[in-house]
Each structure stands twice: as C-alpha cells, then as structure tokens.
Enzyme design. Structure first.
Site, PDB file in Angstrom:
ATOM      1  N   ARG A 256       1.913 -35.925   3.691  1.00  0.00           N
ATOM      2  CA  ARG A 256       3.331 -36.160   3.925  1.00  0.00           C
ATOM      3  C   ARG A 256       3.608 -36.038   5.417  1.00  0.00           C
ATOM      4  NH1 ARG A 256       2.745 -32.634  -0.449  1.00  0.00           N
ATOM      5  NH2 ARG A 256       3.495 -33.452  -2.446  1.00  0.00           N
ATOM      6  N   LYS A 280       3.806 -28.400   0.029  1.00  0.00           N
ATOM      7  CA  LYS A 280       5.056 -27.894  -0.519  1.00  0.00           C
ATOM      8  C   LYS A 280       4.825 -26.549  -1.210  1.00  0.00           C
ATOM      9  CE  LYS A 280       7.608 -32.181  -1.433  1.00  0.00           C
ATOM     10  NZ  LYS A 280       8.236 -32.992  -2.492  1.00  0.00           N
ATOM     11  N   HIS A 348       5.946 -42.168   4.266  1.00  0.00           N
ATOM     12  CA  HIS A 348       5.594 -41.954   2.857  1.00  0.00           C
ATOM     13  C   HIS A 348       4.968 -43.199   2.243  1.00  0.00           C
ATOM     14  CE1 HIS A 348       5.925 -38.691  -0.006  1.00  0.00           C
ATOM     15  NE2 HIS A 348       6.156 -39.559  -0.957  1.00  0.00           N
ATOM     16  N   ARG A 351       1.315 -42.853   2.168  1.00  0.00           N
ATOM     17  CA  ARG A 351       0.854 -41.998   1.055  1.00  0.00           C
ATOM     18  C   ARG A 351       0.744 -42.822  -0.222  1.00  0.00           C
ATOM     19  NH1 ARG A 351       0.715 -36.514  -0.475  1.00  0.00           N
ATOM     20  NH2 ARG A 351       1.668 -36.008  -2.476  1.00  0.00           N
ATOM     21  N   HIS A 374      -0.470 -33.042  -6.052  1.00  0.00           N
ATOM     22  CA  HIS A 374       0.692 -32.949  -6.937  1.00  0.00           C
ATOM     23  C   HIS A 374       0.588 -31.687  -7.785  1.00  0.00           C
ATOM     24  CE1 HIS A 374       1.392 -37.581  -6.802  1.00  0.00           C
ATOM     25  NE2 HIS A 374       2.071 -36.945  -5.875  1.00  0.00           N
ATOM     26  N   TYR A 383       1.941 -43.707 -10.778  1.00  0.00           N
ATOM     27  CA  TYR A 383       1.029 -44.695 -10.202  1.00  0.00           C
ATOM     28  C   TYR A 383       0.259 -45.458 -11.272  1.00  0.00           C
ATOM     29  CZ  TYR A 383       2.015 -42.414  -5.789  1.00  0.00           C
ATOM     30  OH  TYR A 383       2.657 -41.920  -4.685  1.00  0.00           O
TER      31      TYR A 383
END
Length: 404
Positions: A256, A280, A348, A351, A374, A383
């Site tokens: 990111r 994150k 992004h 990514r 994730h 995806y």
C-alpha cells in the site's frame, strides 16, 4: 583578487533576529537546502527582523497574532514567501532556541474533548489505526456529536439519532464522504458500548450507504502498461531512480502507499533477501525481496537518496528533507502515468495489478491473500471475479422452456 560574492553571503541579517542567523543557516543546511535555495529563507528572515525592529518588538513578542499581522503586511509588498508555511522553518528554529513566547494555557477540556481523546486512544491502541485514519474518524465523530439534538448526552443517544445523522450527511456530501462518516460513527458507537456509555450497541443503526460504480471488478494494468510506467522514470536522474524503485516496490510486492512510505532501512534484510512490511493494525510481515526490486532500491540508495541520517528509504528530493507521505507516493505514481501517456493511475492500482497477475497465473487465493497480507480471505475473494473465463465454466445453463 577577492573571493567571489555569492547571493548567500550577500544576505545580511540585522536587527533582533541577527543572533539567530548562524543557527538558522545551519538548520537549513541540515534540512538539505542547497546554498542558493537558502537565499529566499534568509531574505525572509532579514525582512521579518526589520519588521520587528521597526515596531520595537523582539522574537519574544512573536505571538500568533503578531505572526499573522506580519504576514498580512508582507503580502502587500511581496508576491512570494508570505504564508505561514514559508515561515515555518524560521519559526521552528526560534522555537527550538526558546526565543518565541510561551504558548497560552490551553482552555479547560470539555466533556466532549475528553470523550474524543479516549476514543482516539481506543482507535490507536485497540484498533491499530494509522494516525491519519484516527484523526479522520475523530473529526467525523465530533461532527456527529455536534449534530445531536440540543441537550442530548451520549448516554441518551438513540437509533433514531444515528439514522437522522446518517441521512443528513448523505444529503449534503458525496457518497464516499458519507461512507467514511458511517464508518467513523459505527466505530464510535462500538467504543461507547464497550466503555459502558451506551446500554446497547447502536452501531447497526448506522446503515451502509451505497453508490453506483462503473465496475466492481478490481482493475489491474496489463504488462505493456506496467513497462511503460517503469520506462517513464528517467533513471539518469535522482528522482527517476527513486520513482523507479518505488514503482517496483508497489507493483512487485503489492505494498500500500502508506506501507511504501513507511519503509525504513532497518526493514530490509539484504543477506536474507527479505523485507519487513508494517501493515494495517500494526501487523508485521516478512516478504521475499525480488532481485530486481532489491537492485533498484540499492541503486537509489547509492546514487539517488540524499545524504541524511533519516532511516526512511524513500525521501523527498527537495528541501526540507523528509520521508514521502502516503499522498506523495500516490502523486509519484500519477506523474509517472502522465509521462507514460496513460490515464491517471493511483498507487493502489498497482496493488490490484499484482493480484490480477497472480490470478491469471493460477495462483490459489490463499496464497494471493498471503502476499497481499489480507486479514480475511473475504478481502481476497473479490479477485476471484477477475478470471472471467474460469467463471464461465461455473455458469449453469439456462433452464429449458419459455418464460411465463
């Protein structure tokens, strides 16, 4: 023959700021200002010193009101260097030297301020949100509390109050802004319930807001567009070497923008060929460092990165030296896309490019989720819709017969 006079040596500081001139020159040099680029800053210092002297003022009189008065006077005769931002380096040096007046005592905190401070601490420590996200949530929550009916305390908030606030927000702001407001209010209501301020968890009353999108499929770049993007970085120049390494980090590792901006020299293990990513929720992940990415970073570190003690990998190319922000990373990608003749591209999107390429190569979804870091496979599942041909094989034939 005497030593040539440079524009830097021509700037003479007189008046009440003269004693601070050597320290200011040193601070500018430490911040990466070239000799000629210090001239506007020194001239600004000289002008402010004359302004103070004409009014029989000292640096200790430079309150916020006096600074605003000076900038107003400067704007009347100067077309540049007349903003608070332009004055920030000088004020920073004066503050570090203890020359500025003491800040006035802060006003007593209100109950709302104390509540929002606790909410901010919860977001940072319990939720692990970034500082920018935390600030945005707190600002929107403050707006939510200010919009409650007169006399309504937090303990008395009802589902009707929450619904009314969301409707009012969606009526005056964009879909994206309203969605952000809902996310902040939900977080606050969960916090209030956990703290015992609310008897019931009212977060469900903040109903989601949807908006039309042209496509819900992740949009990646094809190989030719990626090549064009990388070729748009002039690696003969320092900035080009930085941007080339930055783009490779984004498109080959799927970082990111905030993760790329926060990458430090200590996060790279050259011997093991690994890189630590600060993701994150304070999550730390180790990823293999591809050879081409490592080579690009090494070239930038040797031939493009300014000499500084800062540990961040990617730095601003112009003074004042400092790390790239998340926005600066996205701006670098957009500029590269413009040079490559491509439509505007955000960080992004790169990514998504990595994820779509892995889907096309038949990489299992759990592996893709691991690379993208994730926390839930649900985030990766989006995806799966990218491979249209694979989805066609899953489609069931339409039932025989006629309708109705």
């Amino acid at each position: 023959m005497g030593k040539p006079v440079t524009p830097v040596s021509e700037v003479v500081i007189m008046g009440p700021l003269a004693p601070f001139a050597p320290r200011f020159r040193a601070a500018l040099a430490d911040a990466g200002y070239a000799p000629l680029s210090t001239v506007p800053q020194l001239r600004l210092m000289a002008h402010l010193s004359r302004w103070l002297d004409a009014r029989a003022l000292t640096p200790g009189d430079l309150t916020a009101e006096q600074v605003a008065a000076y900038l107003r006077d400067r704007r009347s005769g100067h077309s540049q260097m007349h903003s608070r931002r332009a004055l920030a380096p000088l004020l920073g040096v004066l503050a570090s030297e203890g020359a500025l007046p003491a800040e006035p005592s802060a006003a007593p905190e209100s109950a709302t301020d104390r509540l929002l401070a606790a909410f901010e601490q919860y977001l940072r420590s319990e939720r692990g949100l970034a500082a920018s996200t935390t600030a945005a949530y707190v600002a929107r929550t403050r707006r939510f509390l200010a919009g409650l009916p007169a006399g309504r305390t937090v303990e008395a908030i009802t589902a009707r109050d929450v619904t009314a606030a969301v409707l009012a927000e969606s009526a005056t702001r964009s879909v994206g802004a309203a969605q952000y407001f809902v996310a902040a209010v939900r977080a606050f209501l969960r916090f209030g319930h956990l703290e015992g301020l609310l008897t019931h968890n009212l977060s469900g009353a903040a109903l989601p807001i949807t908006g039309r999108r042209r496509s819900t499929l992740p949009q990646g770049l094809d190989a030719s567009a990626v090549r064009a993007l990388l070729l748009a970085c002039d690696r003969r120049e320092r900035v080009g070497r930085r941007d080339y390494a930055l783009l490779l980090v984004l498109v080959r590792l799927g970082l990111r923008a905030s993760e790329a901006a926060g990458l430090t020299l200590d996060d790279i293990d050259w011997r093991a060929g690994e890189i630590v990513v600060h993701g994150k929720g304070r999550r730390l992940d180790r990823l293999p460092l591809p050879a081409d990415v490592g080579a690009a970073i090494a070239t930038y570190l040797r031939q493009g990165r300014p000499a500084t003690e800062r540990r961040e990998v990617f730095l601003r190319a112009v003074a004042p030296l400092g790390p790239l922000s998340r926005g600066s990373v996205s701006l670098a990608v957009r500029r590269a896309s413009r040079r490559a003749g491509l439509p505007p591209i955000g960080a992004h999107r790169l990514r998504h490019t990595l994820a779509c390429a892995m889907v096309g190569a038949g990489v299992p979804l759990p592996t893709i989720g691991g690379v993208l870091r994730h926390r839930s496979l649900v985030s990766t599942a989006t995806y799966a819709r990218v491979d249209i041909e694979a989805l066609r094989r899953l489609a069931r034939p339409w039932p025989a017969g006629t309708l109705g």
